[in-house]
Design an enzyme around this catalytic site. Structure first.
Site, PDB file in Angstrom:
ATOM      1  N   GLY A 151       0.681  -1.143   0.043  1.00  8.62           N
ATOM      2  CA  GLY A 151      -0.047  -0.118  -0.125  1.00  8.62           C
ATOM      3  C   GLY A 151       1.034   1.215   0.177  1.00  8.62           C
ATOM      4  CD  GLN A 195       3.454   5.986   2.532  1.00  8.23           C
ATOM      5  OE1 GLN A 195       2.603   5.487   2.116  1.00  8.23           O
ATOM      6  NE2 GLN A 195       4.392   5.250   3.143  1.00  8.23           N
ATOM      7  CB  CYS A 230       4.890   2.474   7.304  1.00  9.98           C
ATOM      8  SG  CYS A 230       4.421   3.757   6.421  1.00  9.98           S
ATOM      9  CG  LEU A 231       6.669   1.073   1.307  1.00 11.06           C
ATOM     10  CD1 LEU A 231       6.002   1.430  -0.214  1.00 11.06           C
ATOM     11  CD2 LEU A 231       7.751   0.009   1.416  1.00 11.06           C
ATOM     12  CG  HIS A 285      -0.889   1.587   7.199  1.00  9.51           C
ATOM     13  ND1 HIS A 285       0.032   1.154   8.140  1.00  9.51           N
ATOM     14  CD2 HIS A 285      -0.113   2.396   6.338  1.00  9.51           C
ATOM     15  CE1 HIS A 285       1.293   1.836   7.911  1.00  9.51           C
ATOM     16  NE2 HIS A 285       1.138   2.563   6.875  1.00  9.51           N
ATOM     17  CD  GLU A 286      -1.395   2.707   2.607  1.00 10.33           C
ATOM     18  OE1 GLU A 286      -1.012   3.739   2.293  1.00 10.33           O
ATOM     19  OE2 GLU A 286      -0.766   1.725   3.093  1.00 10.33           O
ATOM     20  CG  HIS A 337      -0.093   6.824   5.041  1.00 14.22           C
ATOM     21  ND1 HIS A 337       1.126   7.424   5.683  1.00 14.22           N
ATOM     22  CD2 HIS A 337       0.184   5.583   5.011  1.00 14.22           C
ATOM     23  CE1 HIS A 337       1.758   6.618   5.758  1.00 14.22           C
ATOM     24  NE2 HIS A 337       1.468   5.490   5.435  1.00 14.22           N
TER      25      HIS A 337
END
Ligand code: NI
Length: 169
Positions: free
Chosen positions: A45, A50, A92-93, A134-135, A138
């Site tokens: 994701g 990001q 998380c990236l 999670h997304e 963000h």
């Protein structure tokens, strides 16, 4: 085009995204770049913040490019239903190396637009429910580190500061 992934504590990551109003070529390019960037980093994701774009756009693919049917473009989403609880590890990236258990709803239903602006609803449970939450966090400027217990959060913040000092963050 692979875009640079913004890492914590860049303030961009804590800025709520602007709703998307134009479903144009620029948006389609952003979505294509986000998939490419996510796949290049083995993510499942990625949110627009990001890659430095403050818009309510996220992409998810639990299959990591193995199954085109699992490619999801989620724009202007909201969670309209949540049920149950799960407590599983997330990464998380924008937080390389950090993995921690976070409490999430076990099932959610989202309402969102696709890249053509068409509204849809979709249910997710387990990993997909976690990815949705999670997304969408963000897009609200909320990061998983702030969903951890205070103890885990402090431990991970210390770990990040150490990596920054060592020049590996
Ligand atoms: Ni993330």
């Amino acid at each position: 085009m692979i875009r640079k992934i913004v890492k914590f504590p860049d303030p961009m990551l804590q800025q709520p995204g602007e709703p998307v109003a134009e479903f144009d070529a620029e948006l389609r390019q952003l979505v294509a770049d986000m998939f490419e960037t996510m796949y290049a980093s083995q993510g499942i994701g990625l949110a627009a913040q990001q890659v430095g774009v403050c818009k309510r756009v996220t992409v998810i693919d639990l299959s990591q490019a193995k199954d085109p049917a699992q490619k999801l473009v989620i724009i202007n989403p909201e969670i309209i239903f949540r049920e149950g609880k799960q407590y599983e590890e997330e990464g998380c990236l924008s937080f390389p190396e950090i993995r921690e258990k976070v409490v999430r709803a076990a099932k959610v239903r989202i309402r969102a637009q696709d890249e053509n602006g068409k509204w849809f609803e979709m249910d997710g449970e387990d990993l997909l429910a976690r990815a949705f939450q999670h997304e969408i966090d963000h897009l609200d400027g909320m990061l998983f580190i702030f969903r951890m217990s205070a103890l885990k959060r402090d431990l991970n913040l210390r770990k990040i500061r150490k990596m920054q000092r060592d020049g590996v963050w």
